[in-house]
Scaffold this active site. Structure first.
Site, PDB file in Angstrom:
ATOM      1  N   ASN A 160     -19.507  82.879  65.424  1.00 48.84           N
ATOM      2  CA  ASN A 160     -18.722  83.559  66.442  1.00 48.84           C
ATOM      3  C   ASN A 160     -19.015  85.062  66.407  1.00 48.84           C
ATOM      4  OD1 ASN A 160     -16.927  83.825  68.524  1.00 48.84           O
ATOM      5  ND2 ASN A 160     -15.116  83.284  67.359  1.00 48.84           N
ATOM      6  N   CYS A 184     -19.408  88.448  74.643  1.00 51.73           N
ATOM      7  CA  CYS A 184     -19.772  87.303  73.803  1.00 51.73           C
ATOM      8  C   CYS A 184     -21.131  86.733  74.184  1.00 51.73           C
ATOM      9  CB  CYS A 184     -18.698  86.223  73.878  1.00 51.73           C
ATOM     10  SG  CYS A 184     -18.398  85.590  75.548  1.00 51.73           S
ATOM     11  N   HIS A 236     -16.133  81.078  76.546  1.00 49.98           N
ATOM     12  CA  HIS A 236     -16.624  81.921  75.451  1.00 49.98           C
ATOM     13  C   HIS A 236     -17.990  81.429  75.005  1.00 49.98           C
ATOM     14  CE1 HIS A 236     -16.401  84.677  72.123  1.00 49.98           C
ATOM     15  NE2 HIS A 236     -16.388  83.729  71.212  1.00 49.98           N
TER      16      HIS A 236
END
Length: 422
Positions: free
Chosen positions: A381, A72, A360
């Site tokens: 995202n 991520c 994250h």
């Protein structure tokens, strides 16, 4: 020493009796055991009230997907740079190759481990530093310092020049095999003489390189790329190296033009912190950040978004997250009413007790301000376009206060008094 209070039969009977006193306890038990906590605690009215319009939004292109990997941090960093390139050159759909940068991330982390073993070979295995090295020989997680060091050293390529592979999207098998090999190599280095270690490390890295190429493909040294504008019109075809491509189309000095800020109430605000040994590249930078009150961070974030500049952003994404609706909201779930209790810890207490922390990284792209008050935010995202709201997550301002941790901002949006802290 305090008096021992074990769970006796009498104590257990008291617990059973207290549970049986309320008929709703059994009803709640039937619901939760059948459907799970979040489905029963979900506040359906709250999800319906969350609007998806924003006063200011950065055009950041299509959603990306990290699949079954911990990359991520890399997707977030590359997506920030992608937005800059799309706007500057009027591109259509475009993404950088995460796999290309990830290859060198894994190779550099292998070198970091092996050199770390050499540096600590005279220390006992009981030393925390040695134990940490062998516990964590390699990983696919990371943070923005890795993005900046790796890209400035190796450049970037478009995604079609080095596309994703099964192992880049599903990293666990590759990570397990490489970690095992590194641990074996680490033991050999600890037993070797200091003068033999450099040559041994070179041979070990040759094996790691071969394993990475088999799993991820070999990174290009040179490639040809044809550029089209957003309407599909041909612009140019040129031959590039990864570094020349980066210099031509992005060119930002990632190691010196960006500042990482943190909101961690468990530590003193308005101070600079450095995390030793937390880096991706042996000769790279440690993780450095300024700890600030949340309102100072919001000022910089809003200024960046209003200037159409996306940001690297990390948070505790699992808290009060409605993945189906793509919302992060403290009122998404009423856990207190479901369990008949309260959860009163504030952000500082959650950090101190390890109940919350950054988990994250995403890309901050939008803010909604009404009558001078910040209402909500949106992040791009890396879980694919079908996840959340068109690949994005929307968070209330209150959720931002409680579960946002890190933001990386260009220096031009950072006030002078904060820059002086560096």
């Amino acid at each position: 020493m305090s008096e021992l209070t074990p769970l006796t039969d009498e104590a257990l009977n008291t617990l059973r009796g207290d549970f049986a006193q309320s008929g709703t306890n059994r009803l709640a038990m039937n619901a939760v055991t059948a459907a799970g906590i979040d489905k029963v605690a979900r506040n359906y009215d709250r999800a319906r009230l969350m609007q998806r319009r924003f006063s200011t939004i950065v055009d950041n292109g299509e959603a990306t997907h990290q699949d079954r990997s911990g990359r991520c941090w890399l997707f977030s960093g590359l997506n920030v740079l992608r937005a800059r390139m799309i706007e500057k050159y009027d591109l259509g759909a475009f993404t950088f190759s995460q796999n290309y940068v990830f290859f060198y991330d894994q190779l550099e982390k292998a070198n970091l481990f092996l050199q770390g073993v050499i540096d600590t070979k005279d220390l006992s295995f009981d030393e925390r530093q040695v134990d940490w090295l062998f516990r964590n020989p390699i990983a696919d997680g990371g943070q923005f310092t890795g993005v900046s060091n790796l890209i400035m050293k190796y450049g970037v390529v478009p995604s079609d020049v080095m596309p994703e592979t099964y192992c880049s999207n599903n990293t666990s098998q590759m990570r397990t095999q490489i970690a095992t090999k590194l641990r074996e190599d680490g033991l050999k280095l600890r037993d070797a003489s200091a003068k033999d270690c450099p040559a041994m490390k070179t041979e070990m890295l040759k094996e790691i390189y071969r394993m990475l190429v088999l799993c991820l493909g070999e990174p290009p040294v040179e490639f040809e790329w044809t550029r089209y504008d957003s309407k599909g019109n041909f612009v140019s075809t040129k031959t590039y190296t990864p570094k020349s491509f980066y210099n031509e189309y992005v060119g930002a000095d990632l190691e010196n033009n960006y500042v990482m800020v943190m909101n961690d109430p468990s530590r003193e605000f308005n101070k600079v912190y450095e995390i030793a040994y937390d880096r991706h590249v042996y000769d790279g930078q440690n993780w450095l950040y300024i700890n600030l009150p949340i309102e100072r961070i919001k000022e910089m974030a809003i200024a960046s978004i209003k200037d159409n500049t996306a940001m690297y952003f990390s948070c505790d994404v699992g808290k009060f997250s409605d993945r189906q609706k793509g919302t992060l909201d403290l009122d998404n779930f009423d856990y207190g009413s479901l369990f008949g209790t309260t959860f009163p810890m504030d952000k500082r207490q959650r950090v101190l007790t390890h109940a919350s922390g950054s988990s994250h990284a995403m890309t901050l792209i939008a803010v909604d301000i009404k009558d001078g008050k910040t209402v909500k935010w949106m992040v791009e995202n890396s879980w694919g376009a079908d996840s959340g709201y068109k690949g994005n997550l929307i968070m209330t301002d209150e959720w931002f206060d409680n579960y946002m941790f890190r933001l990386v901002v260009e220096k031009k949006y950072v006030p002078a008094d904060i820059l002086r802290m560096l």
